[in-house]
Every structure is written in C-alpha cells, then in structure tokens.
Write a protein that holds these residues in place. Structure first.
Motif, PDB file in Angstrom:
ATOM      1  N   THR A 148       4.585  22.401 -30.865  1.00 37.01           N
ATOM      2  CA  THR A 148       4.787  22.301 -32.314  1.00 37.01           C
ATOM      3  C   THR A 148       5.690  21.124 -32.654  1.00 37.01           C
ATOM      4  O   THR A 148       5.399  20.344 -33.564  1.00 37.01           O
ATOM      5  CB  THR A 148       5.420  23.602 -32.857  1.00 37.01           C
ATOM      6  OG1 THR A 148       4.563  24.700 -32.543  1.00 37.01           O
ATOM      7  CG2 THR A 148       5.626  23.513 -34.357  1.00 37.01           C
ATOM      8  N   ALA A 149       6.784  21.006 -31.909  1.00 37.75           N
ATOM      9  CA  ALA A 149       7.722  19.916 -32.164  1.00 37.75           C
ATOM     10  C   ALA A 149       7.069  18.558 -31.945  1.00 37.75           C
ATOM     11  O   ALA A 149       7.321  17.601 -32.678  1.00 37.75           O
ATOM     12  CB  ALA A 149       8.940  20.058 -31.261  1.00 37.75           C
ATOM     13  N   LYS A 150       6.201  18.482 -30.932  1.00 40.85           N
ATOM     14  CA  LYS A 150       5.518  17.221 -30.649  1.00 40.85           C
ATOM     15  C   LYS A 150       4.579  16.845 -31.780  1.00 40.85           C
ATOM     16  O   LYS A 150       4.512  15.686 -32.204  1.00 40.85           O
ATOM     17  CB  LYS A 150       4.732  17.354 -29.341  1.00 40.85           C
ATOM     18  CG  LYS A 150       4.159  16.037 -28.842  1.00 40.85           C
ATOM     19  CD  LYS A 150       3.522  16.213 -27.472  1.00 40.85           C
ATOM     20  CE  LYS A 150       2.969  14.886 -26.964  1.00 40.85           C
ATOM     21  NZ  LYS A 150       2.330  15.029 -25.639  1.00 40.85           N
ATOM     22  N   LYS A 151       3.854  17.844 -32.320  1.00 43.39           N
ATOM     23  CA  LYS A 151       2.951  17.570 -33.437  1.00 43.39           C
ATOM     24  C   LYS A 151       3.720  17.162 -34.682  1.00 43.39           C
ATOM     25  O   LYS A 151       3.380  16.208 -35.363  1.00 43.39           O
ATOM     26  CB  LYS A 151       2.107  18.819 -33.741  1.00 43.39           C
ATOM     27  CG  LYS A 151       1.073  19.151 -32.687  1.00 43.39           C
ATOM     28  CD  LYS A 151       0.338  20.441 -33.031  1.00 43.39           C
ATOM     29  CE  LYS A 151      -0.654  20.814 -31.935  1.00 43.39           C
ATOM     30  NZ  LYS A 151      -1.319  22.118 -32.236  1.00 43.39           N
ATOM     31  N   VAL A 152       4.794  17.891 -34.947  1.00 45.23           N
ATOM     32  CA  VAL A 152       5.572  17.619 -36.155  1.00 45.23           C
ATOM     33  C   VAL A 152       6.279  16.278 -36.063  1.00 45.23           C
ATOM     34  O   VAL A 152       6.443  15.574 -37.055  1.00 45.23           O
ATOM     35  CB  VAL A 152       6.599  18.750 -36.404  1.00 45.23           C
ATOM     36  CG1 VAL A 152       7.501  18.418 -37.586  1.00 45.23           C
ATOM     37  CG2 VAL A 152       5.877  20.070 -36.658  1.00 45.23           C
ATOM     38  N   SER A 153       6.688  15.902 -34.847  1.00 41.68           N
ATOM     39  CA  SER A 153       7.453  14.664 -34.691  1.00 41.68           C
ATOM     40  C   SER A 153       6.653  13.442 -35.086  1.00 41.68           C
ATOM     41  O   SER A 153       7.207  12.392 -35.398  1.00 41.68           O
ATOM     42  CB  SER A 153       7.943  14.523 -33.245  1.00 41.68           C
ATOM     43  OG  SER A 153       6.844  14.357 -32.376  1.00 41.68           O
ATOM     44  N   LEU A 154       5.318  13.570 -35.049  1.00 40.36           N
ATOM     45  CA  LEU A 154       4.489  12.452 -35.479  1.00 40.36           C
ATOM     46  C   LEU A 154       4.624  12.220 -36.974  1.00 40.36           C
ATOM     47  O   LEU A 154       4.424  11.117 -37.468  1.00 40.36           O
ATOM     48  CB  LEU A 154       3.022  12.734 -35.118  1.00 40.36           C
ATOM     49  CG  LEU A 154       2.725  12.890 -33.622  1.00 40.36           C
ATOM     50  CD1 LEU A 154       1.273  13.290 -33.401  1.00 40.36           C
ATOM     51  CD2 LEU A 154       3.029  11.586 -32.881  1.00 40.36           C
TER      52      LEU A 154
ATOM     53  N   VAL B  90      18.846  10.595 -40.418  1.00 39.36           N
ATOM     54  CA  VAL B  90      19.118  11.729 -41.310  1.00 39.36           C
ATOM     55  C   VAL B  90      18.164  12.866 -40.964  1.00 39.36           C
ATOM     56  O   VAL B  90      16.951  12.661 -40.863  1.00 39.36           O
ATOM     57  CB  VAL B  90      18.947  11.343 -42.793  1.00 39.36           C
ATOM     58  CG1 VAL B  90      19.270  12.541 -43.689  1.00 39.36           C
ATOM     59  CG2 VAL B  90      19.822  10.157 -43.154  1.00 39.36           C
ATOM     60  N   PHE B  91      18.716  14.069 -40.772  1.00 37.42           N
ATOM     61  CA  PHE B  91      17.907  15.272 -40.556  1.00 37.42           C
ATOM     62  C   PHE B  91      18.189  16.228 -41.701  1.00 37.42           C
ATOM     63  O   PHE B  91      19.331  16.611 -41.935  1.00 37.42           O
ATOM     64  CB  PHE B  91      18.266  15.934 -39.222  1.00 37.42           C
ATOM     65  CG  PHE B  91      17.395  17.115 -38.869  1.00 37.42           C
ATOM     66  CD1 PHE B  91      16.246  16.955 -38.120  1.00 37.42           C
ATOM     67  CD2 PHE B  91      17.722  18.398 -39.296  1.00 37.42           C
ATOM     68  CE1 PHE B  91      15.438  18.032 -37.797  1.00 37.42           C
ATOM     69  CE2 PHE B  91      16.931  19.488 -38.990  1.00 37.42           C
ATOM     70  CZ  PHE B  91      15.779  19.303 -38.226  1.00 37.42           C
ATOM     71  N   SER B  92      17.145  16.614 -42.433  1.00 38.32           N
ATOM     72  CA  SER B  92      17.318  17.419 -43.634  1.00 38.32           C
ATOM     73  C   SER B  92      16.991  18.892 -43.379  1.00 38.32           C
ATOM     74  O   SER B  92      15.893  19.228 -42.931  1.00 38.32           O
ATOM     75  CB  SER B  92      16.404  16.881 -44.745  1.00 38.32           C
ATOM     76  OG  SER B  92      16.533  17.653 -45.909  1.00 38.32           O
TER      77      SER B  92
ATOM     78  N   VAL C 217      15.944  32.149 -29.643  1.00 37.75           N
ATOM     79  CA  VAL C 217      15.867  31.875 -31.069  1.00 37.75           C
ATOM     80  C   VAL C 217      15.736  30.382 -31.353  1.00 37.75           C
ATOM     81  O   VAL C 217      15.181  29.971 -32.371  1.00 37.75           O
ATOM     82  CB  VAL C 217      17.100  32.452 -31.803  1.00 37.75           C
ATOM     83  CG1 VAL C 217      18.348  31.622 -31.507  1.00 37.75           C
ATOM     84  CG2 VAL C 217      16.871  32.501 -33.305  1.00 37.75           C
ATOM     85  N   VAL C 218      16.232  29.552 -30.442  1.00 36.59           N
ATOM     86  CA  VAL C 218      16.143  28.098 -30.643  1.00 36.59           C
ATOM     87  C   VAL C 218      14.686  27.662 -30.688  1.00 36.59           C
ATOM     88  O   VAL C 218      14.323  26.725 -31.404  1.00 36.59           O
ATOM     89  CB  VAL C 218      16.893  27.345 -29.522  1.00 36.59           C
ATOM     90  CG1 VAL C 218      16.747  25.838 -29.676  1.00 36.59           C
ATOM     91  CG2 VAL C 218      18.363  27.732 -29.515  1.00 36.59           C
ATOM     92  N   TYR C 219      13.846  28.349 -29.939  1.00 35.86           N
ATOM     93  CA  TYR C 219      12.431  27.987 -29.894  1.00 35.86           C
ATOM     94  C   TYR C 219      11.609  28.735 -30.939  1.00 35.86           C
ATOM     95  O   TYR C 219      10.585  28.240 -31.398  1.00 35.86           O
ATOM     96  CB  TYR C 219      11.876  28.247 -28.490  1.00 35.86           C
ATOM     97  CG  TYR C 219      12.570  27.407 -27.435  1.00 35.86           C
ATOM     98  CD1 TYR C 219      12.179  26.092 -27.206  1.00 35.86           C
ATOM     99  CD2 TYR C 219      13.630  27.915 -26.700  1.00 35.86           C
ATOM    100  CE1 TYR C 219      12.823  25.309 -26.266  1.00 35.86           C
ATOM    101  CE2 TYR C 219      14.278  27.143 -25.751  1.00 35.86           C
ATOM    102  CZ  TYR C 219      13.874  25.833 -25.542  1.00 35.86           C
ATOM    103  OH  TYR C 219      14.517  25.052 -24.622  1.00 35.86           O
TER     104      TYR C 219
ATOM    105  N   LEU D  96      13.218  21.968 -34.182  1.00 36.41           N
ATOM    106  CA  LEU D  96      13.055  20.577 -34.589  1.00 36.41           C
ATOM    107  C   LEU D  96      14.369  19.802 -34.467  1.00 36.41           C
ATOM    108  O   LEU D  96      14.368  18.616 -34.122  1.00 36.41           O
ATOM    109  CB  LEU D  96      12.525  20.503 -36.023  1.00 36.41           C
ATOM    110  CG  LEU D  96      11.093  21.004 -36.227  1.00 36.41           C
ATOM    111  CD1 LEU D  96      10.717  20.942 -37.703  1.00 36.41           C
ATOM    112  CD2 LEU D  96      10.116  20.180 -35.410  1.00 36.41           C
ATOM    113  N   LEU D  97      15.494  20.474 -34.743  1.00 37.23           N
ATOM    114  CA  LEU D  97      16.794  19.815 -34.592  1.00 37.23           C
ATOM    115  C   LEU D  97      17.071  19.512 -33.120  1.00 37.23           C
ATOM    116  O   LEU D  97      17.509  18.420 -32.762  1.00 37.23           O
ATOM    117  CB  LEU D  97      17.900  20.709 -35.163  1.00 37.23           C
ATOM    118  CG  LEU D  97      19.339  20.188 -35.026  1.00 37.23           C
ATOM    119  CD1 LEU D  97      19.488  18.806 -35.650  1.00 37.23           C
ATOM    120  CD2 LEU D  97      20.327  21.168 -35.655  1.00 37.23           C
TER     121      LEU D  97
END
Length: 624
Positions: free
Chosen positions: A380-386, A433-435, A450-452, A459-460
């Motif tokens: 998920t993080a890899k997809k979102v990071s794009l 910046v991370f919102s 919980v981190v995952y 994402l953070l």
C-alpha cells in the motif's frame, strides 16, 4: 531591451578572487564547523568551537600529559585550561593562527588523536571577536591575543610559577554568528562524554567536577531511561571498549566514539559492531536468528582508537576509516574482539544469556505475527508513494552524499492550511512536509502491529524510511509542527507517543524536534515584532506603545506564507526532544496517554491558566 536582460554578466580575470585562509573561514564557516546556529541546538557552531579547543587538551591527556581540564563559560567568554605539556612557545602564534600548522602530521608527538587536520583552533581564532592563547613551559610563558584572527599583542614572560599547560580563551564573533547564547546542558553533556572515554581525566566546568570511573558503563547507565533487561555487558581491550544491554522498547540505540570524538552518525566502526553482535549471538546459541530480532531494543556503546582517522566531514560525526591502524581492517578487528569476548561473557553468565535469548525469541514472535499485514502495508505504501498527497518531499536527503544532507528536515503538520503555509515558504531543496489528516491514533500500550494497520502511521514510517533501521533515515531533523492550541498540543503528544513507543532511536539519535512558532505579532506603523513568549510580547508592547496592534496566532494556517519564511529559515526555533535516565518513559506515557482520566483532569485543573487574564494584564502595560 530583452536582449540586454538575457546578456550574461561579464566574466573576466577580475572576477577571479583569491581569499586568505582567514577570509575563507569567515566567509564560509560552515565548511569548517558545520552550521552556525544561535546555541539552541547541540550541534550549533558555538559548541563545535568549544570542542575543537577541548580536543587538543584531551589529546594531551591521551599522550600522558595532564589529568585535569578546566572549562569556564561566563558572559559568552569560553576559557579552556589544561595542564599538559604546553604548546612550544616559539610556535604558539603560528599554532593558533596559521592554517595547516600543527604537531600531528605523522610525527611521534601525537598518536590516535582527533585533531589531525591543523584547522580546528585556527577556525576558533578567526571566528572569535576576542581570542587569547597562553602557553606555560617550565617557568616560561607566552601570551598572544587576536581579534577576528588578526594578531593584537604578543607577550613573553620568564620566572612564572604556573603549572605547565595551555590556556585558550575566546568570545565567538557576533558579526559572523549573530546573537547567540550557550545552553549549559549541551556543554555539560559534551564534558560527560569526554569523561566516559578518558578514565582518570577530571573536568571542571564552571567549578563543578566531572569524572568517570567505569567508562562506557557509566554512559549507558546515564542514557537509559528505563531499567535494562540484564546488567550491561562491559568489555574492553587494546583500542576498543564496548557496553551492551537490551531494553523493553523498539529500535536500536548506539553511542559510538572514535579517539574520544562522538560520531553521532556512526560509521565503519558502528557498522562492524552491529554486524559483530548479530554474528556472535547466532554462533553462541547455534541458531540462525534474524539479525533484527537480535538487535531490536539494544542499547549499546562502542569506543575505538584509530591511527590517523578519516572522517566524512570536518565536523567528524561519521567515521570513514576502513582500517583501525595500517594493515588492520576495522571490520575484522571489531568482529574478532566481539566474537571472542562477548562469547566468553555469555558462557560465564548463564543468567544473562538466558534473558537475552528470551528477548530474541519474543522479538521473533512479534515480527512473524505482523509479517502478513506488514507485506500488505508495504504494498500500500509503495502504491501511495507514487502519488502521496500527504508527503511533499524535498530534493536532498540525509542518505545523500551531499554538503546539504545534514540540513534535510521534514515538518509533520496537521491539516491542509498549516501544510499549505509551510509548503509555500519552505526550501524545496532540504525541507519536506508530511500532512496529517487530523488527530493520529493514541498508540500507547499497542504493539507495533498498529504501525502497519494504521494507514497514517504506515505512510509516515515509509516517508521517514525507518522500518528496517535508523541508517536509512531520510531526514536529519523530524519536526513536529502543530498549532499552539489545545488540539495542537494533543497532536504533539500523540506523535511523541508514536516515536517513544515504536521508534525511540529517532529521539535518542537527536532527530526529533518541536517547531516553535510565534504566539503573537505586535506591531505599529514602523516596527513588527514576532513574540514566542508572554515576556517577549510585553517587551514588544512597551516598544510599540499604546496603539500597538496585537495578533494572537492560534493556528499555523493563520500565518501567511511570506511571514512563515522567517520562522523556518536560519532563525528557526526548535526544541529538541531529549531522553535521559531521569525520564521514565513508561510512567510518563501512562500518565499523559493512559486511561487514568480523573488523575489527568485533576492535574489540568490545578495548572490551568486563563488567557483572558493574561491579555488584560498586557493591555494595561500597553496603556501605561
């Protein structure tokens, strides 16, 4: 007209400038001491200058001369007095003022020391408005004074009754640094580190004595905020000393040193140390444990002495040497020492070995329990990071081999309005910046699962790149930037809980900060003051008079992008989040983030301040 605008500036022989060493140091101080700063951070230049002077005094002790070093910091004047051999009198002026002059270029006077480049104390001299060097040798003395690196006086004396040694006194030049102030906690921590690494050396800081009897064992006991799972393992040999234990949290925490220099970013010695611990433990238990399971929760320190060490920058915070001495590999040296001595210790201390193995098995069980959701979260993080709308990244990161890498930082903000102000005014080279969407989850008492499972935390973690270990951290400063109201403070606590619970090594490594933004703007038609405290606001009101316009900033989004540049630039105010043995993490988190609501409510009521009363008092000052 357009042709004139596009014409490049003339570039002839007159454009080529040759600077003297003094001019270059004053024009480009960052090349020699890192950043300038105002003294609010432990790596600011004013502390580097103290260290450059003290390093020379410690080198004298290492060579067997002088067992006491006295440091005073009074009215921004720093004085360092050692009782070593004293700088040779005829060479004194040159030793403190002429670049590439020193006694450490391959000679026999110094071995395995830190100050090897012939730059340090010269930089202190040239960056000081006042500088004095005095050397005493066998009844004779010489004193030279400088201002901004230019000699002012030179005095010789005979028949003096002072003990041999060197005295250096200086006042950092505000013309270069601007306004600054020493935080004595940072100076004290520097002094303590020196004592841990130099048994038998006594420091006196403003009259208070500091000495260590147990070396790195004392350091570990000082740094640990919770009780260790087993008594720290303390091993020492020729040119190496280590201390190792495990705590109950997550992450890995290392304190590494080379010739007495704290290498905050590690290097070849720390990498070999991490490898050696995993290899030795696997071989001791005859089990192929995962290295991460062995090292999770570790708290350790390593000190090595290296011949002619090579650092990756003048500030010497990361070791690059591949050899501990000519012909002896750093990696093999550390592996051999840990392999023999740690293995011997575990054989002799069965109880410690049992506790350690239990911890490794627990780490392994938790890692395997979350491996399934871990894989999905990574995808998920890899997809979102794009197309990560939460992260507005910068161009330069801590992992880059770049002069600006140490300036990399990420602001963690709440909501789009705050993120917008920072994003518009930031330096896109080094500031990301991370919102956050809103208030993050209170993760106190939860497992790392919980981190995952929590998209925002995942994402953070991915943005910081700290899932595997701290070596991959992408930003030197992780800055929590929240509103100065109740909700903002709550978010700040929730984020600090996240790091304390799962990534305490971000804090132990000195990477987590709180951004201070002004609470008030006070102005009249001529002047504008940004105030961070009530005291500053009252002073500004006095200066602006009764007609002063007072604006209370309750949210970061209320500060325009043009104004925000002032608060995240060179004069940015940051509070470093620090951990010491006096900070019981679990107890603090239990009180502030646990389920004891009535107890917290009583604390809030007892400490409540009514803002209207404060404002009314300030208005009376303005009217006076």
């Amino acid at each position: 007209m357009s042709d004139l605008l596009n014409t490049p500036a003339s570039y002839g022989d007159d454009a080529i400038v040759t600077l003297t060493p003094r001019e270059h140091i004053r024009l480009r101080p960052g090349m020699y001491i890192g950043k300038l700063g105002d003294g609010s951070q432990p790596d600011d230049g004013i502390y580097v200058l103290i260290k450059e002077v003290v390093d020379n005094s410690v080198d004298e002790f290492i060579m067997g001369a002088g067992k006491q070093i006295e440091i005073t910091v009074v009215d921004n004047v720093v004085t360092v007095r050692d009782y070593g051999r004293g700088i040779p009198l005829k060479s004194l002026a040159a030793a403190v003022s002429e670049m590439n002059t020193g006694g450490k270029y391959g000679g026999t006077a110094f071995k395995k020391t830190v100050g090897l480049n012939g730059v340090g104390v010269k930089a202190v001299n040239m960056l000081s408005s006042e500088f004095t060097a005095r050397s005493v040798r066998d009844g004779e003395a010489r004193t030279v004074t400088f201002a901004q690196g230019i000699e002012q006086s030179d005095r010789w004396e005979s028949g003096v009754e002072e003990r041999n040694g060197t005295l250096i006194s200086f006042r950092v030049d505000e013309e270069v640094f601007g306004a600054y102030a020493y935080n004595m906690e940072y100076v004290e921590e520097m002094v303590k580190n020196y004592t841990y690494l130099n048994l038998g050396l006594t420091f006196k800081l403003n009259g208070q004595s500091y000495v260590s009897k147990n070396g790195l064992l004392d350091l570990l006991n000082e740094k640990m905020s919770d009780a260790p799972l087993y008594a720290p393992i303390h091993l020492s040999g020729d040119d190496i000393e280590v201390a190792i234990t495990h705590g109950s949290g997550y992450g890995e925490s290392y304190y590494s040193f080379v010739n007495g220099q704290y290498t905050s970013q590690g290097g070849t010695h720390q990498a070999a140390f991490r490898e050696a611990i995993a290899k030795t433990v696997k071989e001791f238990y005859h089990k192929d444990y995962d290295a991460s399971d062995i090292r999770t929760s570790i708290i350790a320190a390593i000190s090595v002495k290296v011949t002619d060490p090579v650092f990756e920058s003048q500030t010497k915070i990361k070791l690059g040497s591949k050899e501990i001495e000519p012909g002896v590999s750093m990696r093999n040296f550390v592996l051999d020492f840990i392999g023999k001595h740690l293995d011997d210790y575990l054989h002799k201390h069965a109880e410690t070995a049992q506790v350690l193995q239990k911890k490794i098995v627990e780490n392994e069980k938790e890692r395997k329990a979350i491996s399934g959701i871990q894989k999905k979260a990574r995808e998920t993080a890899k997809k979102v990071s794009l197309n990560n709308k939460k992260l507005r990244d910068c161009k330069i990161h801590l992992t880059d081999r770049n002069d600006l890498a140490e300036q990399s930082m990420i602001f963690i903000t709440e909501g789009n309005s705050a993120s917008g102000s920072i994003t518009t005014s930031r330096d896109v080279r080094t500031q990301a910046v991370f919102s956050l969407r809103g208030k993050p989850l209170n993760c106190f008492g939860l497992t790392k699962k919980v981190v995952y499972e929590n998209e925002e935390f995942n994402l953070l973690q991915a943005a910081l790149n700290i899932e595997e270990d701290m070596d991959n951290l992408r930003y030197n400063k992780v800055i929590i930037a929240t509103d100065a109201d109740v909700d903002g403070m709550h978010i700040r606590l929730l984020l600090m809980t996240f790091f304390l619970q799962f990534f305490p090594d971000v804090i132990r490594g000195g990477h987590l900060y709180i951004l201070q933004t002004p609470l008030f703007r006070v102005r009249n038609k001529r002047e504008t003051f940004y105030c961070y405290t009530d005291e500053e606001r009252q002073q500004a009101i006095r200066k602006c008079g009764a007609q002063a316009e007072i604006t209370r900033f309750k949210g970061l989004g209320e500060i325009s992008a043009d104004e925000f540049k002032e608060f995240i630039g060179e004069r940015m105010r940051l509070d470093k989040v620090r951990l010491t043995k006096d900070d019981p993490i679990h107890d603090m988190l239990e009180f502030y983030m646990g389920k004891n609501s009535p107890e917290r409510q009583g604390f809030i009521v007892d400490n409540l301040r009514i803002e209207e009363d404060i404002v009314e008092g300030d208005l009376q000052i303005g009217e006076a």
